[in-house]
Design an enzyme around this catalytic site. Structure first.
Site, PDB file in Angstrom:
ATOM      1  N   GLY A  21       0.798  -1.361   0.087  1.00 41.88           N
ATOM      2  CA  GLY A  21      -0.187  -0.089   0.466  1.00 41.88           C
ATOM      3  C   GLY A  21       0.976   1.466  -0.056  1.00 41.88           C
ATOM      4  N   ASP A 137      -3.578  10.807  13.327  1.00 42.99           N
ATOM      5  CA  ASP A 137      -4.713  10.256  11.786  1.00 42.99           C
ATOM      6  C   ASP A 137      -4.915   9.206  11.952  1.00 42.99           C
ATOM      7  OD1 ASP A 137      -4.818  10.552   9.126  1.00 42.99           O
ATOM      8  OD2 ASP A 137      -2.297   9.973   8.929  1.00 42.99           O
TER       9      ASP A 137
HETATM   10  P1  ADP Z   1       1.224   6.512   4.988  1.00 44.54           P
HETATM   11  O1  ADP Z   1       2.165   7.715   6.093  1.00 44.54           O
HETATM   12  O2  ADP Z   1       2.209   6.957   3.393  1.00 44.54           O
HETATM   13  O3  ADP Z   1       0.041   6.829   4.840  1.00 44.54           O
HETATM   14  P2  ADP Z   1       1.240   3.941   6.490  1.00 44.54           P
HETATM   15  O4  ADP Z   1       2.149   3.644   7.437  1.00 44.54           O
HETATM   16  O5  ADP Z   1      -0.435   4.548   6.679  1.00 44.54           O
HETATM   17  O6  ADP Z   1       2.082   4.825   4.903  1.00 44.54           O
HETATM   18  O7  ADP Z   1       0.763   2.613   5.351  1.00 44.54           O
HETATM   19  C1  ADP Z   1       0.532   2.434   3.761  1.00 44.54           C
HETATM   20  C2  ADP Z   1      -0.437   1.445   3.212  1.00 44.54           C
HETATM   21  O8  ADP Z   1       0.296   0.007   3.648  1.00 44.54           O
HETATM   22  C3  ADP Z   1      -1.473   0.627   4.922  1.00 44.54           C
HETATM   23  O9  ADP Z   1      -2.771   1.619   4.465  1.00 44.54           O
HETATM   24  C4  ADP Z   1      -1.860   0.101   4.347  1.00 44.54           C
HETATM   25  O10 ADP Z   1      -2.737  -0.818   3.671  1.00 44.54           O
HETATM   26  C5  ADP Z   1      -0.540  -0.501   4.072  1.00 44.54           C
HETATM   27  N1  ADP Z   1       0.554  -1.046   5.448  1.00 44.54           N
HETATM   28  C6  ADP Z   1       1.327  -0.165   6.034  1.00 44.54           C
HETATM   29  N2  ADP Z   1       2.187  -0.397   7.132  1.00 44.54           N
HETATM   30  C7  ADP Z   1       1.906  -2.058   6.724  1.00 44.54           C
HETATM   31  C8  ADP Z   1       2.700  -3.959   8.246  1.00 44.54           C
HETATM   32  N3  ADP Z   1       2.918  -3.457   8.496  1.00 44.54           N
HETATM   33  N4  ADP Z   1       1.585  -4.867   7.114  1.00 44.54           N
HETATM   34  C9  ADP Z   1       0.901  -4.914   5.978  1.00 44.54           C
HETATM   35  N5  ADP Z   1       0.415  -3.553   5.663  1.00 44.54           N
HETATM   36  C10 ADP Z   1       1.355  -2.338   5.873  1.00 44.54           C
HETATM   37 MG    MG Z   2      -1.885   6.308   6.289  1.00 45.23          MG
END
Ligand code: ADP
Ligand code: MG
Length: 442
Positions: A21, A137
């Protein structure tokens, strides 16, 4: 940063695979450790060149906060690394994806599931708030699920999180508008409590499939939050149950239902009488809450006691005739099964119905049984509609009616037990009230 078109970046010690993602400034990949453990992790990659001063700070705060905490419902940061292009956050892998996808592939979540999720989210937030950390957030995209088989929530994306004591006020606009507290959207001034607003929006989305103020623009969102238009689904929801709010009408409605119940009882229709008594009880409980006069309250309670006893007797009668019917139904049911041998879909639906009946016998299995009945009946009704006339149709028709009656009856039993609990807890309240008043007299 290596965007989706270029494949994942390279990182020593890991093999990065599929993209999980991406969000505001990062892309997250699934990865394996090259070590013999071959541990699966999620790696959040942030391109250095995409970072301005504010986002560097966000990233550092995210690392600092996540490094320092360990909680079953907060995603674990195992390590972080960097090279000339990227910064990498190596996190525990959450195989169930994020809550946004989880909700939307199911359209809505059952109340029970939503409640367990809320409990897990609350425990993570309480833990953070005790450490003066605000997430800022909170939204379904930032809440991950450990797995799909046994989903546990893991709060993630601490990119906007802040150290913030309850009385700190901030002015920077953070988070995602749809989940943002109004003081953030409208006044740009807020404190640690804004996380709780987001929790409410998330709960609403889980139960109804979309956030309460779904909007296409910032202006529309602000207008919706400020307006006092009602959110209809909320007022009509059976859980809120506005129909049974204690009021001056409650007693009259209860009494009217009892009159009908007595009539059915006299006519010898035990099932209908039981059902009406149960409906009446649903109004007697609020009527008792509404009544302030102690004497009148006692009089109502005494009557309710009588109705509950009669309902119990009726229940026994209905239950024994149900069992007789069940025994009678067995041979017809076997025949129907026999005739359904060439129809796997019908057989499967009949299996669900049998599972419901088996659950019904188990102690405490009522709710599960009801869910199964609902599921099985849904299928059977569709099949019945398509069934051509004939013996099989007759049998199926009878079976559907029989199952519906059982499910209805079970629903009433559950309801009656709940009303009784409510009446009992009312008794305890009454008791403590009289104890209190005798104390003040002395
Ligand atoms: P950002 O700060 O760019 O929003 P995130 O930490 O929210 O990044 O991660 C973006 C997306 O990636 C999440 O919405 C999720 O779908 C996927 N994702 C993030 N961390 C994990 C994880 N530990 N395991 C599986 N999917 C993850
Ligand atoms: Mg995010």
């Amino acid at each position: 940063m290596a965007g989706p078109g270029w494949g994942p970046p390279r990182l020593d010690g890991f093999i990065l695979t599929e993209r999980l993602g991406s969000g505001t400034y990062a892309t997250v990949y699934k990865a394996y450790a090259k070590k013999d453990t071959r541990e699966v992790v999620a790696i959040k990659c942030v391109a250095k060149k995409s970072l301005n001063k504010a986002s560097v700070e966000n990233l550092l705060t995210e690392i600092e906060i996540l490094k320092g905490i360990r909680h079953p419902h907060i995603v674990q940061l195992k390590d972080f690394q960097w090279d000339s292009d990227n910064i990498y956050l190596i996190m525990e892998f959450c195989a169930g994806g994020d809550l946004s996808r989880f909700i939307h592939t199911r359209r809505i979540l059952p109340e029970k599931v939503a409640r367990v999720f809320m409990q897990q989210l609350a425990s993570a937030l309480q833990f953070l708030h005790e450490r003066n950390i605000s997430h800022l957030d909170l939204k379904p995209q930032n809440i991950l699920l450990s797995s799909l088989e046994k989903p546990h929530l893991k709060l993630a994306d601490f990119g906007f999180a802040q150290h913030m004591s309850p009385w700190d006020e901030k002015h920077v606009l953070r988070g995602s508008p749809l989940y943002m507290a109004p003081e953030m959207v409208c006044q740009r001034q807020y404190d640690a409590r804004v996380d709780l607003w987001s929790v409410g929006v998330i709960l609403y989305e889980a139960l109804f499939g979309q956030p309460p103020f779904a909007s296409r623009s910032f202006a529309e969102l602000e207008e919706k939050i400020r307006s006092n238009r009602v959110i209809e689904d909320f007022f009509a929801h059976p859980w809120v149950d506005l129909e049974h709010v204690p009021s001056g009408e409650s007693l009259a409605r209860a009494t009217a239902l009892v009159v009908q119940a007595v009539k059915k009882d006299q006519d010898g229709d035990a099932a209908a009488a039981l059902s009406l008594y149960c409906k009446a009880l649903d109004f007697f409980v609020p009527a008792l809450h509404y009544e302030v006069d102690a004497q009148r309250k006692e009089a109502i309670k005494a009557k309710v006691g009588q109705y509950v006893s009669r309902a119990e007797e009726l229940k026994a009668i209905v239950s024994s005739s149900n069992q007789a019917l069940l025994r009678q139904g067995t041979s017809a049911r076997d025949l129907l099964r026999e005739m359904a041998r060439d129809k796997p879909r019908l057989l499967a639906a009949l299996d669900v119905a049998s599972a419901a009946m088996a659950k019904e016998e188990e102690a405490g299995g009522e709710q599960d049984a009801l869910d199964l009945y609902q599921h099985g009946l849904g299928e059977l009704l569709v099949l019945l509609a398509a069934e051509p006339p004939g013996r099989r149709r007759e049998l199926l028709h009878a079976e559907v009616q029989n199952l519906m009656a059982r499910a209805e009856y079970l629903k009433e039993q559950v309801k009656m037990r709940e009303s009784r609990w409510a009446a009992e807890s009312l008794d305890k309240e009454g008791l403590s009230e009289s104890v209190r008043s005798s104390c003040t007299l002395q």
